[in-house]
Scaffold this motif. Structure first.
Motif, PDB file in Angstrom:
ATOM      1  N   CYS A  56       0.857  -1.177   0.000  1.00 21.12           N
ATOM      2  CA  CYS A  56       0.000   0.000   0.000  1.00 21.12           C
ATOM      3  C   CYS A  56       0.903   1.240   0.000  1.00 21.12           C
ATOM      4  N   ARG A  57       0.522   2.229  -0.813  1.00 23.09           N
ATOM      5  CA  ARG A  57       1.299   3.461  -0.888  1.00 23.09           C
ATOM      6  C   ARG A  57       0.399   4.644  -0.564  1.00 23.09           C
ATOM      7  N   GLU A  58       0.897   5.529   0.264  1.00 15.90           N
ATOM      8  CA  GLU A  58       0.162   6.742   0.618  1.00 15.90           C
ATOM      9  C   GLU A  58       0.389   7.785  -0.485  1.00 15.90           C
ATOM     10  N   ARG A  59      -0.689   8.434  -0.927  1.00 19.07           N
ATOM     11  CA  ARG A  59      -0.571   9.528  -1.890  1.00 19.07           C
ATOM     12  C   ARG A  59      -0.966  10.816  -1.185  1.00 19.07           C
ATOM     13  N   PRO A  60      -0.159  11.853  -1.302  1.00 26.12           N
ATOM     14  CA  PRO A  60      -0.461  13.113  -0.606  1.00 26.12           C
ATOM     15  C   PRO A  60      -1.612  13.869  -1.285  1.00 26.12           C
ATOM     16  N   GLU A  61      -2.122  14.851  -0.577  1.00 25.85           N
ATOM     17  CA  GLU A  61      -3.136  15.739  -1.160  1.00 25.85           C
ATOM     18  C   GLU A  61      -2.511  16.446  -2.361  1.00 25.85           C
ATOM     19  N   ARG A  62      -3.296  16.634  -3.426  1.00 25.62           N
ATOM     20  CA  ARG A  62      -2.725  17.232  -4.631  1.00 25.62           C
ATOM     21  C   ARG A  62      -3.793  17.977  -5.429  1.00 25.62           C
TER      22      ARG A  62
END
Length: 95
Positions: A56-62
């Motif tokens: 699982c990979r966290e994606r930042p707010e964008r």
């Protein structure tokens, strides 16, 4: 492009390779799926030898753009499932 293998075909192949019946092979496949789902959704990673690593990979707010309107909007941080393919599988495909 090669044909896609269905779950029924995968279960049949797994049963044949292991010398078990289809019911047992289906139960093993379902158990594997459950284990991977629980582990990855909990933030862990699962390595399937010779196949790859699922994590699982966290994606930042964008900032994203709505393609229909062109409007800029902020997409909240989220998580996504990623897979790194094992070198053995890459080598088998490219040889």
């Amino acid at each position: 492009m090669a044909d896609q293998m269905t779950k029924a075909q995968l279960v049949a192949a797994l049963a044949e390779e292991t010398g078990s019946d289809k019911k047992s092979a289906s139960a093993m496949l379902d158990a594997l799926s459950g284990i991977v789902t629980r582990t990855v959704s909990g933030g862990g990673a699962v390595t399937l030898p010779g196949i790859g690593k699922i994590y699982c990979r966290e994606r930042p707010e964008r900032q994203v753009r709505n393609p229909a309107t062109g409007e800029q909007m902020t997409k909240a941080a989220d998580r996504t499932v990623k897979m790194t393919v094992a070198k053995a599988l890459k080598d088998a495909i490219n040889s």
